[in-house]
Design a protein around this motif. Structure first.
Motif, short mmCIF file in Angstrom:
data_model
loop_
_atom_site.label_atom_id
_atom_site.label_comp_id
_atom_site.label_asym_id
_atom_site.label_seq_id
_atom_site.Cartn_x
_atom_site.Cartn_y
_atom_site.Cartn_z
N MET A 1 -16.27 -20.39 24.69
CA MET A 1 -16.85 -19.10 25.04
C MET A 1 -16.14 -18.53 26.26
O MET A 1 -15.70 -19.26 27.13
N SER A 2 -16.09 -17.20 26.31
CA SER A 2 -15.55 -16.56 27.50
C SER A 2 -16.66 -16.44 28.52
O SER A 2 -17.83 -16.27 28.18
N GLU A 3 -16.31 -16.49 29.79
CA GLU A 3 -17.32 -16.46 30.85
C GLU A 3 -17.18 -15.19 31.66
O GLU A 3 -16.09 -14.87 32.17
N ALA A 4 -18.26 -14.40 31.73
CA ALA A 4 -18.24 -13.19 32.52
C ALA A 4 -18.14 -13.56 34.00
O ALA A 4 -18.79 -14.49 34.45
N ARG A 5 -17.35 -12.80 34.74
CA ARG A 5 -17.18 -13.06 36.16
C ARG A 5 -17.64 -11.84 36.95
O ARG A 5 -17.42 -10.71 36.54
N TRP A 6 -18.28 -12.08 38.07
CA TRP A 6 -18.74 -10.99 38.91
C TRP A 6 -18.52 -11.36 40.36
O TRP A 6 -18.35 -12.52 40.70
N ARG A 7 -18.54 -10.34 41.20
CA ARG A 7 -18.23 -10.53 42.61
C ARG A 7 -19.31 -9.84 43.46
O ARG A 7 -19.80 -8.77 43.10
N LEU A 8 -19.64 -10.45 44.56
CA LEU A 8 -20.62 -9.90 45.50
C LEU A 8 -19.93 -9.68 46.83
O LEU A 8 -19.27 -10.58 47.36
N SER A 9 -20.05 -8.47 47.37
CA SER A 9 -19.50 -8.20 48.70
C SER A 9 -20.54 -7.45 49.52
O SER A 9 -21.23 -6.55 49.01
N VAL A 10 -20.67 -7.84 50.77
CA VAL A 10 -21.62 -7.22 51.68
C VAL A 10 -20.85 -6.83 52.94
O VAL A 10 -20.17 -7.66 53.54
N ASP A 11 -20.94 -5.58 53.31
CA ASP A 11 -20.32 -5.14 54.55
C ASP A 11 -21.25 -4.12 55.22
O ASP A 11 -22.36 -3.89 54.75
N GLN A 12 -20.77 -3.51 56.29
CA GLN A 12 -21.65 -2.60 57.04
C GLN A 12 -21.92 -1.31 56.31
O GLN A 12 -22.78 -0.52 56.72
N ASP A 13 -21.23 -1.07 55.21
CA ASP A 13 -21.46 0.15 54.43
C ASP A 13 -22.40 -0.08 53.26
O ASP A 13 -22.79 0.88 52.58
N GLY A 14 -22.75 -1.34 52.97
CA GLY A 14 -23.67 -1.57 51.87
C GLY A 14 -23.34 -2.83 51.10
O GLY A 14 -22.58 -3.69 51.56
N VAL A 15 -23.93 -2.92 49.91
CA VAL A 15 -23.77 -4.10 49.06
C VAL A 15 -23.16 -3.66 47.73
O VAL A 15 -23.59 -2.68 47.13
N TYR A 61 -19.39 -15.62 23.17
CA TYR A 61 -18.34 -15.93 22.20
C TYR A 61 -17.49 -14.71 21.89
O TYR A 61 -16.44 -14.81 21.27
N GLY A 62 -17.98 -13.53 22.26
CA GLY A 62 -17.23 -12.31 21.98
C GLY A 62 -17.18 -11.97 20.51
O GLY A 62 -16.22 -11.35 20.05
N GLN A 63 -18.20 -12.37 19.74
CA GLN A 63 -18.24 -12.08 18.31
C GLN A 63 -19.57 -11.40 17.96
O GLN A 63 -20.62 -11.82 18.43
N TYR A 64 -19.48 -10.39 17.10
CA TYR A 64 -20.67 -9.67 16.64
C TYR A 64 -21.26 -10.44 15.46
O TYR A 64 -21.00 -10.13 14.29
N CYS A 65 -22.02 -11.47 15.77
CA CYS A 65 -22.49 -12.42 14.76
C CYS A 65 -23.82 -13.00 15.22
O CYS A 65 -23.98 -13.37 16.38
N GLY A 66 -24.79 -13.08 14.30
CA GLY A 66 -26.09 -13.61 14.65
C GLY A 66 -26.03 -15.05 15.12
O GLY A 66 -26.73 -15.43 16.07
N LEU A 67 -25.21 -15.87 14.47
CA LEU A 67 -25.07 -17.26 14.89
C LEU A 67 -24.47 -17.35 16.29
O LEU A 67 -24.92 -18.17 17.11
N ALA A 68 -23.49 -16.50 16.57
CA ALA A 68 -22.89 -16.50 17.91
C ALA A 68 -23.93 -16.14 18.96
O ALA A 68 -24.02 -16.78 20.02
#
Length: 281
Positions: A1-15, A61-68
């Motif tokens: 499966m592919s894994e979604a990645r995200w990033r969090l940054s906090v500075d004086q201007d916001g989140v 899984y990146g597939q349009y499938c009910g089993l996925a």
């Protein structure tokens, strides 16, 4: 499966929280001091937001499938065990931990959020016994989640063919045994039958009550058991037919109290498939 990645940054201007396909930014604002920024980043509210995002951006899984889609839920480590235990009964967080002692608390929290997000599990408040107006939270399967019961029972029967002797790290829990009884029950042999069995496996006790083709299985002892069994490792051999009831009785493979003639009925009512043969196909 592919894994979604995200990033969090906090500075004086916001989140800012950003992933491969999304970007969330708070309204621009100035913090009086760095401590305020770190206070926001470490707050319980921020933890909840991050945890929710983890659940929403889990691996796919990146597939349009009910089993996925199904396996994106059921394929996550420990998720089937949580569903198994909740199919037996609604439980609080601590009860789930007790039944799944090798599961990290943080993983349990994440899995429950994921299962809630997909509509398989919901939480509700229940009164605390002798607690006045106090309430506690329990988790339970939804009607959508209950549709998994037959699938889980069939999967358990299929996996039982791979069971050999227990591994040193293996444990037995009341919920796993209750689901095993449900999975191996043979209703075609139970028409007109009224009998109650009590099983002692290591330090776990469960019971099975059969009433004219219907099984009610649960944890704990019952006062009116027709047959109490302490089968040890011989239970699997009895349920697969590798050991006959007569041989189990004469050979002393099991301990029991009650009507010994009911042992044969038990092996008709609860059956396991024989161990799968590997290396063919």
């Amino acid at each position: 499966m592919s894994e979604a990645r995200w990033r969090l940054s906090v500075d004086q201007d916001g989140v800012t929280i950003a992933g491969d396909r999304f970007r969330l930014t708070t309204a621009p604002q100035k913090f009086a001091a760095d401590e305020a920024v770190f206070g926001l980043a470490e707050s319980a509210e921020m933890e909840e937001i991050v945890s929710e995002l983890e659940a929403m951006t889990r691996r796919t899984y990146g597939q349009y499938c009910g089993l996925a889609r199904a396996m994106e839920i059921l394929g996550e480590r420990w998720a089937p065990m949580i569903i198994r235990d909740l199919l037996v009964s609604a439980k609080g967080f601590g009860d789930l931990q007790k039944g799944l002692p090798r599961m990290a608390e943080s993983v349990l929290s994440t899995r429950l959020r994921e299962l809630e997000h997909t509509g398989v599990v919901r939480r509700r408040s229940v009164p605390v016994p002798a607690g006045g107006s106090a309430e506690s939270v329990v988790y339970e399967v939804t009607a959508y989640g209950r549709e998994l019961e037959d699938i889980m029972l069939r999967l358990g029967r299929w996996g039982a063919q791979l069971l050999g002797d227990p591994r040193p790290e293996d444990i037995v829990t009341p919920d796993s045994l209750v689901m095993a009884l449900r999975a191996t029950f043979q209703p075609q042999h139970a028409a007109g039958v009224r009998a109650t069995f009590e099983l002692h496996i290591l330090d776990v006790v469960v019971h099975a009550r059969i009433e004219d083709g219907t099984l009610r299985a649960g944890a704990g002892q019952v006062p009116d058991a027709d047959l109490v069994l302490e089968p040890g490792l011989a239970l699997r051999e009895l349920m697969t037919g590798a050991l006959t009831p007569a041989a189990a009785i004469t050979g002393g493979s099991i301990r029991m109290m009650g009507d010994s003639a009911l042992l044969g009925l038990f092996t008709q009512l609860f059956q396991l498939p024989r161990t799968a043969t590997h290396g063919h196909g």
